[in-house]
Design an enzyme around this catalytic site. Structure first.
Site, PDB file in Angstrom:
ATOM      1  N   SER A 159      57.779   1.623 -22.378  1.00 19.11           N
ATOM      2  CA  SER A 159      57.723   2.396 -23.412  1.00 19.11           C
ATOM      3  C   SER A 159      56.983   3.793 -23.153  1.00 19.11           C
ATOM      4  CB  SER A 159      56.999   1.449 -24.442  1.00 19.11           C
ATOM      5  OG  SER A 159      56.588   2.381 -25.587  1.00 19.11           O
TER       6      SER A 159
ATOM      7  N   PRO B 191      31.209 -13.576  -0.501  1.00 20.28           N
ATOM      8  CA  PRO B 191      32.001 -12.873   0.380  1.00 20.28           C
ATOM      9  C   PRO B 191      33.446 -13.536   0.551  1.00 20.28           C
ATOM     10  CG  PRO B 191      30.337 -14.277   1.546  1.00 20.28           C
ATOM     11  CD  PRO B 191      30.060 -14.522  -0.161  1.00 20.28           C
TER      12      PRO B 191
ATOM     13  N   VAL C  31      53.364   3.249 -25.331  1.00 23.19           N
ATOM     14  CA  VAL C  31      52.172   2.342 -25.064  1.00 23.19           C
ATOM     15  C   VAL C  31      51.134   2.583 -24.139  1.00 23.19           C
ATOM     16  CG1 VAL C  31      51.914  -0.327 -24.816  1.00 23.19           C
ATOM     17  CG2 VAL C  31      53.841   0.457 -26.036  1.00 23.19           C
TER      18      VAL C  31
ATOM     19  N   ILE D  95      44.804  -8.791 -11.235  1.00 19.69           N
ATOM     20  CA  ILE D  95      45.840  -8.311 -10.448  1.00 19.69           C
ATOM     21  C   ILE D  95      46.336  -9.443  -9.452  1.00 19.69           C
ATOM     22  CG2 ILE D  95      46.399  -6.740  -8.387  1.00 19.69           C
ATOM     23  CD1 ILE D  95      44.828  -4.594  -9.929  1.00 19.69           C
TER      24      ILE D  95
ATOM     25  N   VAL E 102      61.883  -1.172 -26.876  1.00 16.48           N
ATOM     26  CA  VAL E 102      62.689  -2.260 -27.403  1.00 16.48           C
ATOM     27  C   VAL E 102      62.343  -2.492 -28.783  1.00 16.48           C
ATOM     28  CG1 VAL E 102      62.880  -4.755 -26.946  1.00 16.48           C
ATOM     29  CG2 VAL E 102      62.272  -3.508 -25.188  1.00 16.48           C
TER      30      VAL E 102
ATOM     31  N   THR F 137      40.392 -11.119 -11.002  1.00 16.57           N
ATOM     32  CA  THR F 137      41.503 -12.129 -10.942  1.00 16.57           C
ATOM     33  C   THR F 137      42.844 -11.478 -11.601  1.00 16.57           C
ATOM     34  OG1 THR F 137      41.023 -13.452 -12.894  1.00 16.57           O
ATOM     35  CG2 THR F 137      40.330 -14.261 -10.475  1.00 16.57           C
TER      36      THR F 137
ATOM     37  N   GLY G  14      55.554  -1.404 -17.815  1.00 20.48           N
ATOM     38  CA  GLY G  14      55.219  -0.745 -16.545  1.00 20.48           C
ATOM     39  C   GLY G  14      53.812  -1.296 -16.093  1.00 20.48           C
TER      40      GLY G  14
ATOM     41  N   LYS H 138      36.623  -3.367  -0.337  1.00 21.45           N
ATOM     42  CA  LYS H 138      35.774  -4.580  -0.842  1.00 21.45           C
ATOM     43  C   LYS H 138      35.587  -5.673  -0.072  1.00 21.45           C
ATOM     44  CE  LYS H 138      35.942  -7.800  -5.107  1.00 21.45           C
ATOM     45  NZ  LYS H 138      36.599  -8.137  -6.038  1.00 21.45           N
TER      46      LYS H 138
ATOM     47  N   ALA I  74      51.197  -4.641 -13.783  1.00 20.43           N
ATOM     48  CA  ALA I  74      52.128  -5.813 -13.755  1.00 20.43           C
ATOM     49  C   ALA I  74      53.801  -5.406 -13.567  1.00 20.43           C
ATOM     50  CB  ALA I  74      51.950  -6.509 -15.140  1.00 20.43           C
TER      51      ALA I  74
END
Length: 528
Positions: A44, A105, A47, A357, A194, A355, A13, A83, A16
């Site tokens: 899970s 920027p 986790v 996401i 799993v 970077t 989950g 941002k 990602a």
């Protein structure tokens, strides 16, 4: 085998997994004329979510618009702020020995008669002209950032800004928000572990064994299991390519702190250089996220915590920073047979330019562009993997460049810019740019995150071009640049007149009754 994939399984989950499910559901099911594609996300219950990254790139603005999220509702739920830039503090030293600051920027000006105005700026400064810093002359955003203004006006339409912008947000809340979004679109959520991954003679995953529910059949699987790399790395044995030879930072400290009383709410991310790495500051609506990315070769955890707390000062009196090991690098292939790795399971690059996401979003959007049938034709797989490798290495090299041209003293900084550490492509580009400014043909990546303007903002901010002799400047006009500066000053003045105080805007948003959090009828979208 040319049968359509009718069922996608996502393992993991967090940001990602739920971003992957969101983009698949929105792209494949929202407007289709046939039966919906099934999407099952297995998460899970044991986790924990890493949740370090809280700053994003402009790609989030495009993605949330594509999903037709109600922007104001998302901001409220995710404790988000706006941002418009990254501000670098102390990464370099001026000739007088004082540390320098500069902005990277999110926007860029148009050329002047086909020539980048960066040439005009360099010519004027080289002739002794007294100008504001480079980014302040080229972009609307630094003026807004200096005055703690937001790059967005509440009365404007969704995803409409005074300039390009992105967000600071709570990554854990984003996952929860997108979980609600996904389940409303029919995504099945399974809370289970799993315990086994079964494959056929071709190496395709055919079935997962779940601790509680037993056998789960697989047509195509998306591995969002984080640094564990449960499917592609562990079960399928895909090699991991480390980037530690070029990026020396391999650990992070993370802590959440309250805002300082009576301080502006910044509309930018700050990166401040420290002795063995750098500290981030990400201002959310209710708090700020901060941390220290450092190299264990130059600081052990105890020493890093002591240095970080000293840097934070009284704010850190009761802070207990979390220590997070970082696996810097990527899988050799992010897509193998019928398994795609997304997020930390695919790779992780030092988060200097926020970077993480972005890589999740681009992975899924590119996968949808290369959507296979159940046979997963190698032509699609190979093309996707080539693009992904190119993307990771471009980000790696852009981050490495920040170190390569830094003149900050200290053992870590000297090592980070040594010839043995700087990637060959970075060294080649820097040698080229001693004779010309970065241009669109110099960024040899398809659909790059960092355009020539990203390089220009960083390199001008660091003083890289101070002694450069640029032949093209013989063909440009001072009068054209005067007109450009006047137009930019007028645009900045108009933007400052409209742009609200960032904190005041966020208070208004939190006090606003928003529409339904998911608006399928919305038509106003950003265009990437």
């Amino acid at each position: 085998m040319n049968e359509r994939i009718t069922h996608f399984t996502i393992v993991g989950g967090g940001s990602a997994g739920w971003l992957a499910a969101s983009l698949l559901a929105a792209s494949l099911n929202r407007r289709n004329d046939g039966p919906d594609t099934r999407i099952t996300l297995i998460e899970s219950p044991r986790v924990p979510i890493v949740g370090v990254g809280e700053a994003t790139t402009v790609s989030s603005y495009f993605t949330f618009g594509l999903l037709r999220l109600d922007e104001l509702d998302m901001l409220k739920f995710c404790d988000a702020t706006f941002k418009g830039a990254v501000r670098f503090r102390g990464w370099d030293v001026k000739p007088d020995g004082t540390p320098s600051d500069y902005y990277h920027p999110f926007d860029a000006p148009e050329p002047i008669f086909g020539i980048l105005p960066a040439y005009h700026y360099h010519k004027r400064v080289a002739a002794g002209g007294d100008l504001p810093p480079f980014a302040h002359c080229m972009s609307l955003l630094p003026a807004l950032m200096d005055h703690a203004r937001a790059p967005r006006v509440l009365e404007d339409g969704p995803y409409e800004g005074l300039s390009n912008y992105s967000y600071h947000l709570d990554a854990a809340r984003l996952g929860a928000y997108l979980k609600e979004y996904c389940t409303s679109l029919g995504v099945e959520h399974v809370s289970d572990d799993v315990t086994e991954v079964r494959r056929d003679e071709r190496g395709f995953v055919t079935e997962l064994e779940l601790e509680g529910r037993g056998a789960h059949p697989v047509q195509f699987i998306i591995d969002c299991s984080g640094f564990n790399g449960l499917i592609l790395r562990q079960a399928m044995g895909e090699p991991f390519i480390p980037y530690g030879d070029h990026l020396l930072c391999d650990r992070a400290l993370a802590v959440q702190l309250p805002h300082r009383p009576d301080t502006p709410l910044e509309s930018f991310t700050t990166s401040t250089a420290l002795d063995a790495g750098w500290s981030w500051n990400v201002p959310l609506h209710s708090r700020r996220g901060t941390g220290y990315v450092f190299s264990s070769a130059f600081r052990d955890d105890e020493a890093a915590i002591a240095e970080f707390k000293e840097y934070l000062g009284p704010d850190a009196q009761d802070a207990e920073p979390r220590v997070i090991p970082m696996q810097i690098g990527r899988l050799k292939r992010g897509w193998v047979n019928n398994c795609l790795a997304v997020g930390l399971s695919a790779g992780f690059v030092e988060p200097l330019e926020s970077t993480s996401i972005h890589l999740i979003q681009v992975a899924i959007r590119r996968f949808i562009e290369h959507l296979p049938d159940q046979g997963c034709d190698p032509a699609l797989v190979n093309r996707y993997n080539a693009l992904t490798t190119e993307m990771y290495e471009d980000i790696r090299d852009f981050i490495a460049m920040h170190y390569a041209v830094s003149n900050r003293p200290g053992a870590f900084w000297e090592a980070a810019r040594s010839d043995a550490v700087v990637p060959d492509r970075v060294a080649e580009r820097l040698e080229l740019w001693r004779h010309k400014l970065p241009g669109p043909l110099d960024v040899d990546v398809r659909n790059p995150l960092f355009t020539e303007w990203s390089y220009l903002y960083v390199l001008f901010g660091k003083g890289f071009f101070d002694d450069a002799s640029l032949a093209l400047e013989a063909g440009i006009s001072d009068e054209d640049f005067d007109r450009f500066l006047a137009q930019m000053a007028a645009q900045q003045k108009a933007a400052l007149a409209r742009a609200p105080d960032h904190r005041a805007l966020m208070e208004r948003i939190h006090a606003t009754e928003t529409a339904a959090w998911y608006r399928p009828e919305a038509e106003t979208l950003p265009v990437s």
